[in-house]
Design an enzyme around this catalytic site. Structure first.
Site, mmCIF file in Angstrom:
data_model
loop_
_atom_site.group_PDB
_atom_site.id
_atom_site.type_symbol
_atom_site.label_atom_id
_atom_site.label_comp_id
_atom_site.label_asym_id
_atom_site.label_seq_id
_atom_site.Cartn_x
_atom_site.Cartn_y
_atom_site.Cartn_z
ATOM 1 C CG ASP A 142 46.898 6.245 -4.705
ATOM 2 O OD1 ASP A 142 46.644 5.024 -4.841
ATOM 3 O OD2 ASP A 142 46.672 6.847 -3.653
ATOM 4 C CD GLU A 149 49.643 -1.223 -0.371
ATOM 5 O OE1 GLU A 149 48.886 -0.258 -0.533
ATOM 6 O OE2 GLU A 149 50.865 -1.098 -0.156
#
Length: 592
Positions: A346, A546
């Site tokens: 996403d 991340e």
């Protein structure tokens, strides 16, 4: 005022800020042709009074505070100090301006009086199986600086381990955080709860850190979600009960069993895995394809049980949905948004009919290569576990299921010219049987096109491996600092130039397991580049990130709907797994 409710604008990462502004200003009008040709009636998970109220709070906060660094997730994560009815009553009594908005100072006082901080309902916990330097830790890492850094990464498990507070167990109605039985390892930053597919790579890192009990506790938590909801949720929040994430629980259990030989874990897990398998093969996720040879195959897609704005991102979702005129178009767009979140990607041009136009997102119209590889892995793992515990009937049935899925993947996804597996686009999601057409394969290059190599039926095929290795080498995905997610720079985080730890690991491990020397050389090259860029970024920032920019060694990634996050569970896990596998010789430099 406590930092957790400090809403003064921070200086955001410039690339992220520009992307945020461009997304907010997007006014491209989407037509019904950008969606599936028919809007089907599908299951929708009911919301709760608490979530509905917190979404109202989120909207009010956005109007009061605004700013490019506004994170809507904060306002659906905050725990209530008092009963919902009391909190709602106080909210209704807040003084409002003529336009209905609440002054920032009034809202700040209300938040401090009636809510805890986001994440306060999780308590820091030092895992009992954590030691400063585990015995036998990364024996192949001989380089002193790399070894010192690896120990710092290992220490991050202490920072990321939590337990759900007693308050959540006592008063679950005051929290969106779900009560879980065991300790959890969170990804980090805004991701302050356990997440499904992140947990696989967290567990790989915990195994490298010899923290088997902590790894097993994660699995126990995920099993408890299946027992309550019938599937593993995207994350342990009330607003995630409408979707799952890539199904890797069986892979987690396999890795723990392979390390510990814990047969009792397999016995305890098998009923839950069978229930999860039913979820992924229920009508909502199942797709039937008639191939070019007239054979019928069953495959799976992502399809969230939701047709409203995602509560954790309600403000942003509604901005995009405003481009649609009809209720049914908005509902389908919301379902496709939530389904992209279910995919873990996403967001990405991979799910767009008209990239990079975000409003053409159509995730439910895609049969994804990687999801079906994961379900194939689940079938093989269930067969293996069933055999270990003596359930030969289940073992045989799931080996047959795996064989059928492998044939389906060969028929529907494999492209002999590109030597990759390609996602397949459905023309009409409402058809009971879809007739395969060559032109429906997505010929854009994504890292996911190579994920099937992670599964034994594919990495054990010598001829196939040689073709895939050649294709990966010439794909333009392998960059200076790792494998790119796609070749399209769309401003979305699951696109170029971002690289993600799980994608590096799946590709590297698939190449490695093939046994081909050429494949192993490519795997090691990717792993070295990935470890190097993580090391340089850590030395520059003091943090694990991340996602990383694979075009530029030593730079972290950006883009997407939130500012870059740190912590970071799966990045830590993959670095430790790579160092365990390949080591780092004393004479090998670690520099860009």
């Amino acid at each position: 005022m406590p930092e957790k409710f400090s809403f003064h604008a921070r200086k955001p990462h410039i690339r992220t800020w520009l992307i945020h502004v461009s997304l907010t200003l997007l006014t491209v009008t989407a037509t019904s042709s950008s969606l599936s040709s028919s809007h089907c009636a599908m299951a929708v998970t009911p919301s709760t009074s608490l979530l509905s109220f917190l979404q109202r709070l989120q909207k009010t906060a956005f109007e009061a505070f605004g700013g490019t660094d506004f994170d809507p997730k904060t306002y659906v994560d905050v725990p209530l100090r008092f009963a919902l009815s009391v909190t709602q009553d106080a909210f209704q009594k807040l003084p409002r301006n003529a336009n209905g908005t609440v002054a920032a100072e009034d809202l700040k006082r209300f938040l401090e009086a009636y809510f805890g901080g986001a994440g306060d309902d999780l308590v820091h916990l030092t895992p009992h199986d954590f030691v400063r330097e585990p015995e036998g830790f990364l024996p192949k890492v001989k380089h002193p600086q790399v070894r010192a850094w690896a120990l710092q990464v290992h220490w991050l498990w202490k920072n990321l381990t939590r337990k759900v507070s007693d308050a959540v167990h006592a008063h679950p109605d005051l929290h969106t955080l779900l009560p879980l039985p065991g300790s959890v390892v969170i990804p980090g930053s805004r991701f302050r709860e356990v997440y499904y597919w992140d947990s696989y790579w967290v567990i790989r890192g915990l195994i490298a850190s010899k923290m088997h009990d902590t790894a097993t506790a994660i699995v126990t938590n995920l099993i408890s979600l299946i027992e309550q909801y019938g599937f593993v949720l995207n994350g342990a929040r009330a607003y995630y009960t409408n979707r799952s994430q890539p199904p890797l629980l069986s892979a987690m259990i396999y890795e723990i069993y392979r390390t510990t030989g814990d047969v009792e874990l397999l016995k305890r897990s098998l009923p839950a895995l069978l229930k999860e398998y039913e979820f992924w093969n229920s009508d909502i996720h199942k797709v039937t394809i008639l191939d070019a040879q007239g054979c019928t195959h069953t495959l799976n897609r992502y399809n969230a049980m939701w047709d409203k704005p995602r509560p954790e991102s309600s403000i942003k979702d509604q901005v995009f949905a405003s481009n649609f005129s009809s209720v049914s178009e908005k509902q389908q767009f919301y379902r496709d948004l939530a389904s992209a979140a279910e995919s873990g990607w996403d967001f990405s041009t991979r799910w767009m009919r008209n990239p990079p136009n975000f409003t053409t997102l159509a995730t439910t119209s895609v049969i994804p290569v990687d999801l079906n590889a994961f379900v194939l892995g689940m079938e093989l793992n269930i067969a293996f576990f069933a055999k270990v515990v003596g359930d030969n009937g289940t073992a045989e049935r799931f080996l047959e299921n795996a064989d059928l899925r492998k044939k389906a993947m060969d028929s529907v996804f494999w492209n002999a010219n590109m030597k990759q597996w390609l996602d397949y686009w459905l023309e009409n999601t409402c058809e009971e049987v879809h007739v395969w057409k060559n032109g429906r394969q997505n010929k854009n290059v994504f890292a996911s096109n190579f994920v099937p190599l992670w599964m034994k039926p594919f990495y054990s095929d010598t001829s196939l491996v040689a073709s895939v290795v050649e294709s990966l080498k010439t794909s333009d995905l392998v960059r200076a600092a790792g494998v790119a997610t796609s070749l399209t720079d769309s401003g979305q985080q699951w696109d170029f130039p971002n690289g993600w730890a799980p994608l590096q690991h799946m590709l590297v491990e698939g190449l490695l397991k093939s046994g081909s020397q050429e494949a192993r050389s490519l795997a090691e090259e990717i792993a070295i580049r990935w470890v190097t860029t993580n090391y340089i970024v850590y030395k520059k920032t003091g943090l694990m990130h991340e996602k990383l920019d694979v075009e530029h060694c030593g730079e972290f990634g950006g883009g997407g709907e939130y500012v870059p996050q740190t912590g970071f569970g799966w990045s830590n896990g993959v670095v430790l797994a790579f160092l365990e596998e390949f080591g780092w010789p004393e004479d090998r430099n670690i520099e860009c």
